[in-house]
Design an enzyme around this catalytic site. Structure first.
Site, PDB file in Angstrom:
ATOM      1  N   ALA A   1      29.586 -70.250  46.555  1.00 49.56           N
ATOM      2  CA  ALA A   1      30.502 -69.841  45.491  1.00 49.56           C
ATOM      3  C   ALA A   1      31.524 -68.834  46.005  1.00 49.56           C
ATOM      4  O   ALA A   1      32.711 -68.885  45.652  1.00 49.56           O
ATOM      5  CB  ALA A   1      29.710 -69.259  44.319  1.00 49.56           C
TER       6      ALA A   1
ATOM      7  N   TYR B   1      10.971 -57.498  49.976  1.00 50.00           N
ATOM      8  CA  TYR B   1      12.319 -57.936  49.585  1.00 50.00           C
ATOM      9  C   TYR B   1      13.065 -56.741  48.995  1.00 50.00           C
ATOM     10  O   TYR B   1      14.231 -56.484  49.329  1.00 50.00           O
ATOM     11  CB  TYR B   1      12.221 -59.070  48.568  1.00 50.00           C
ATOM     12  CG  TYR B   1      13.550 -59.597  48.083  1.00 50.00           C
ATOM     13  CD1 TYR B   1      14.097 -59.178  46.870  1.00 50.00           C
ATOM     14  CD2 TYR B   1      14.264 -60.522  48.843  1.00 50.00           C
ATOM     15  CE1 TYR B   1      15.316 -59.667  46.427  1.00 50.00           C
ATOM     16  CE2 TYR B   1      15.484 -61.020  48.402  1.00 50.00           C
ATOM     17  CZ  TYR B   1      16.001 -60.590  47.192  1.00 50.00           C
ATOM     18  OH  TYR B   1      17.213 -61.068  46.750  1.00 50.00           O
TER      19      TYR B   1
HETATM   20  N1  LIG Z   1      19.390 -65.963  43.675  1.00 49.52           N
HETATM   21  C1  LIG Z   1      19.208 -64.744  43.205  1.00 49.52           C
HETATM   22  O1  LIG Z   1      18.592 -64.522  42.131  1.00 49.52           O
HETATM   23  C2  LIG Z   1      19.749 -63.576  43.934  1.00 49.52           C
HETATM   24  C3  LIG Z   1      20.089 -63.652  45.291  1.00 49.52           C
HETATM   25  N2  LIG Z   1      20.552 -62.522  45.917  1.00 49.52           N
HETATM   26  C4  LIG Z   1      20.919 -62.568  47.341  1.00 49.52           C
HETATM   27  O2  LIG Z   1      22.017 -63.456  47.492  1.00 49.52           O
HETATM   28  C5  LIG Z   1      22.058 -63.949  48.833  1.00 49.52           C
HETATM   29  C6  LIG Z   1      22.221 -65.458  48.784  1.00 49.52           C
HETATM   30  O3  LIG Z   1      21.067 -65.963  48.164  1.00 49.52           O
HETATM   31  P1  LIG Z   1      21.076 -67.312  47.299  1.00 49.52           P
HETATM   32  O4  LIG Z   1      22.441 -67.882  47.268  1.00 49.52           O
HETATM   33  O5  LIG Z   1      20.380 -67.023  46.028  1.00 49.52           O
HETATM   34  O6  LIG Z   1      20.108 -68.176  48.202  1.00 49.52           O
HETATM   35  P2  LIG Z   1      20.208 -69.663  48.770  1.00 49.52           P
HETATM   36  O7  LIG Z   1      18.868 -69.915  49.388  1.00 49.52           O
HETATM   37  O8  LIG Z   1      20.735 -70.575  47.730  1.00 49.52           O
HETATM   38  O9  LIG Z   1      21.321 -69.550  49.925  1.00 49.52           O
HETATM   39  C7  LIG Z   1      21.066 -68.769  51.057  1.00 49.52           C
HETATM   40  C8  LIG Z   1      21.883 -69.348  52.213  1.00 49.52           C
HETATM   41  O10 LIG Z   1      21.649 -68.544  53.366  1.00 49.52           O
HETATM   42  C9  LIG Z   1      21.328 -69.387  54.462  1.00 49.52           C
HETATM   43  N3  LIG Z   1      20.487 -68.649  55.420  1.00 49.52           N
HETATM   44  C10 LIG Z   1      19.200 -68.289  55.268  1.00 49.52           C
HETATM   45  N4  LIG Z   1      18.750 -67.658  56.367  1.00 49.52           N
HETATM   46  C11 LIG Z   1      19.793 -67.621  57.252  1.00 49.52           C
HETATM   47  C12 LIG Z   1      19.971 -67.106  58.552  1.00 49.52           C
HETATM   48  N5  LIG Z   1      18.968 -66.522  59.218  1.00 49.52           N
HETATM   49  N6  LIG Z   1      21.185 -67.235  59.126  1.00 49.52           N
HETATM   50  C13 LIG Z   1      22.200 -67.852  58.483  1.00 49.52           C
HETATM   51  N7  LIG Z   1      22.104 -68.364  57.235  1.00 49.52           N
HETATM   52  C14 LIG Z   1      20.903 -68.239  56.638  1.00 49.52           C
HETATM   53  C15 LIG Z   1      20.634 -70.591  53.849  1.00 49.52           C
HETATM   54  O11 LIG Z   1      20.689 -71.719  54.705  1.00 49.52           O
HETATM   55  C16 LIG Z   1      21.448 -70.774  52.571  1.00 49.52           C
HETATM   56  O12 LIG Z   1      22.575 -71.583  52.785  1.00 49.52           O
HETATM   57  C17 LIG Z   1      20.743 -63.484  49.478  1.00 49.52           C
HETATM   58  O13 LIG Z   1      21.008 -62.345  50.273  1.00 49.52           O
HETATM   59  C18 LIG Z   1      19.866 -63.095  48.284  1.00 49.52           C
HETATM   60  O14 LIG Z   1      18.909 -62.120  48.611  1.00 49.52           O
HETATM   61  C19 LIG Z   1      20.730 -61.325  45.256  1.00 49.52           C
HETATM   62  C20 LIG Z   1      20.410 -61.235  43.941  1.00 49.52           C
HETATM   63  C21 LIG Z   1      19.917 -62.338  43.176  1.00 49.52           C
HETATM   64  C1  LIG Z   2      11.584 -62.915  42.170  1.00 52.46           C
HETATM   65  C2  LIG Z   2      12.926 -63.554  42.262  1.00 52.46           C
HETATM   66  C3  LIG Z   2      13.924 -62.723  43.022  1.00 52.46           C
HETATM   67  C4  LIG Z   2      15.288 -63.397  43.091  1.00 52.46           C
HETATM   68  C5  LIG Z   2      16.232 -62.619  43.999  1.00 52.46           C
HETATM   69  C6  LIG Z   2      16.805 -61.383  43.410  1.00 52.46           C
HETATM   70  O1  LIG Z   2      17.315 -60.569  44.143  1.00 52.46           O
HETATM   71  C7  LIG Z   2      16.764 -61.183  41.917  1.00 52.46           C
HETATM   72  C8  LIG Z   2      16.751 -59.727  41.567  1.00 52.46           C
HETATM   73  C9  LIG Z   2      16.927 -59.639  40.081  1.00 52.46           C
HETATM   74  C10 LIG Z   2      16.473 -58.656  39.339  1.00 52.46           C
HETATM   75  C11 LIG Z   2      15.734 -57.520  39.827  1.00 52.46           C
HETATM   76  C12 LIG Z   2      15.395 -56.580  38.904  1.00 52.46           C
HETATM   77  C13 LIG Z   2      14.668 -55.392  39.278  1.00 52.46           C
HETATM   78  C14 LIG Z   2      14.243 -54.634  38.280  1.00 52.46           C
HETATM   79  C15 LIG Z   2      13.469 -53.403  38.576  1.00 52.46           C
HETATM   80  O2  LIG Z   2      14.317 -52.315  38.827  1.00 52.46           O
HETATM   81  C16 LIG Z   2      12.580 -53.028  37.398  1.00 52.46           C
HETATM   82  O3  LIG Z   2      11.773 -51.979  37.855  1.00 52.46           O
HETATM   83  C17 LIG Z   2      13.422 -52.592  36.229  1.00 52.46           C
HETATM   84  C18 LIG Z   2      12.513 -52.390  35.030  1.00 52.46           C
HETATM   85  C19 LIG Z   2      13.180 -53.125  33.885  1.00 52.46           C
HETATM   86  C20 LIG Z   2      12.541 -52.728  32.620  1.00 52.46           C
HETATM   87  O4  LIG Z   2      11.389 -53.177  32.429  1.00 52.46           O
HETATM   88  O5  LIG Z   2      13.157 -51.953  31.890  1.00 52.46           O
END
Ligand SMILES: NC(=O)C1=CN([C@@H]2O[C@H](COP(=O)(O)OP(=O)(O)OC[C@H]3O[C@@H](n4cnc5c(N)ncnc54)[C@H](O)[C@@H]3O)[C@@H](O)[C@H]2O)C=CC1
Ligand SMILES: CCCCCC(=O)CC\C=C/C=C/C=C/[C@@H](O)[C@@H](O)CCCC(=O)O
Length: 318
Positions: A80, A211
């Site tokens: 995106a 994480y």
């Molecule tokens: N999906 C969610 O709820 C959230 C995701 N994030 C963060 O967003 C970022 C992207 O995650 P998403 O798009 O959700 O995951 P996704 O799994 O859809 O995409 C991740 C991408 O990174 C690539 N990748 C993984 N390891 C790699 C490496 N060693 N070198 C190069 N590329 C690599 C994968 O092939 C994939 O294309 C991550 O850092 C994740 O922690 C943050 C908050 C929420």
């Molecule tokens: C398990 C799936 C993770 C997906 C990858 C992400 O990075 C998603 C992160 C999304 C939300 C994280 C929220 C964290 C919340 C904490 O700070 C919690 O302690 C807050 C308490 C909320 C409440 O109960 O009021």
């Protein structure tokens, strides 16, 4: 002329005429690409004003001439981000390990944006030499790097050392390597780095302690690197994006990703229900703000389902 504030979006009149003087492709700032015929001799005065206003706004906000690198670029949030950057005129180097997905995506993007603005490089952010080579190839191809999106990340509490290596060490590695090209003190043109952290980089995600640690590390590194860059005169802004739950591949099959904490899956589900799912468009708009708003440096932008807000920096002397 009244300037258009970034949050106002001025739609130009879709002027059609028989004798197009200039065919303009204007990339809307908000990601809608407008192809329309710009016909000076048929427009009313008010239309001319509005079109000129839109033109100024678009070109001012456009990323044309800018080169971006996105890690983890072929799926989810990285994909995106890539599309948003392309919609706004940037050239984009997509770095990822997933060649299969990359092939399909590159076909689609090439049809839409042309191959001259696209480069896919197979790259594992855990591998120093691969990241170094990818940045050099980007420099050789596009002549510079102005935007780095450290987005690649994984979630699996069973392989926690790897998670730290990708999510945190990979961000640090790519930052230090891109500064060799971006840093004004090394002949670079300056720029901006946006690190994808998470709400789990601000508050603990109980079922994912490592994480959480990796994302807290990204936020801390972002803030410190931003200050170091500013004090050193690098000309490079550093910000982090902290989304809530987003529907991507990483957010699938969560219980299998919790490792020794899979017994806490119900609590995680409650959190998902409490926070809801953030639309990708909201994540991308927040990302674009961090890239284009030059007042944002050392910022942590939290993205919730209904709003986004900046997390004030905490000082130990407060
Ligand atoms: N999906 C969610 O709820 C959230 C995701 N994030 C963060 O967003 C970022 C992207 O995650 P998403 O798009 O959700 O995951 P996704 O799994 O859809 O995409 C991740 C991408 O990174 C690539 N990748 C993984 N390891 C790699 C490496 N060693 N070198 C190069 N590329 C690599 C994968 O092939 C994939 O294309 C991550 O850092 C994740 O922690 C943050 C908050 C929420
Ligand atoms: C398990 C799936 C993770 C997906 C990858 C992400 O990075 C998603 C992160 C999304 C939300 C994280 C929220 C964290 C919340 C904490 O700070 C919690 O302690 C807050 C308490 C909320 C409440 O109960 O009021």
């Amino acid at each position: 002329m009244t300037s258009v504030s970034p949050r106002e979006h001025v739609e130009p009149p879709l002027t059609r005429c028989t004798k197009p003087r200039v065919a303009l492709r204007l990339n809307g700032v908000w990601g809608t690409r407008l192809d329309w015929l710009h016909c000076k001799d048929r427009r009313s005065q008010s239309d001319q004003f509005r079109v000129a206003q839109y033109e100024e706004f678009s070109w001012r906000m456009s990323l044309s001439g800018k080169v971006a690198v996105v890690t983890g670029a072929v799926m989810g949030i990285g994909k995106a981000m890539t599309e948003k950057l392309l919609q706004n005129g940037a050239k984009v180097a997509l770095l990822d390990m997933n060649k299969t997905e990359a092939e399909s995506l590159m076909q689609t993007l090439t049809k839409q944006y042309g191959q001259e603005r696209l480069l896919f490089l197979h790259c594992d952010v855990e591998q120093e030499e691969q990241v170094k080579a990818a940045f050099q190839k980007t420099m050789d191809t596009f002549g510079g790097i102005h935007i780095l999106c450290n987005n690649a990340g994984i979630l699996n509490e069973s392989t926690w050392e790897k998670m730290i290596s990708v999510n945190l060490v990979g961000v640090i590695r790519a930052t230090y390597l891109v500064l060799e090209h971006m840093n004004k003190l090394k002949g670079g043109q300056g720029g901006v780095i946006v690190n994808t952290a998470s709400l789990a980089g601000i508050g603990p995600l109980v079922s994912c302690p490592v994480y959480t640690a990796s994302k807290h590390g990204v936020v801390g590194f972002t803030r410190a690197m931003s200050a170091a860059s500013a004090l050193s005169g690098y000309g490079v802004r550093v910000n982090c994006l902290c989304p809530g739950f987003v529907q991507t591949g990483l957010f699938s099959n969560i219980p299998a990703r919790l490792g020794p904490f899979s017994h806490l899956k119900d609590g995680t589900q409650l959190l998902v229900e409490k926070f809801g799912i953030v639309n990708m468009s909201q994540v991308v708009e927040a990302f674009f703000e961090l890239v284009t708003d030059e007042t944002k440096d050392g910022a942590a932008l939290l993205v919730f389902q209904q709003e986004r807000k900046y997390m004030p920096a905490v000082s130990v002397t407060d």
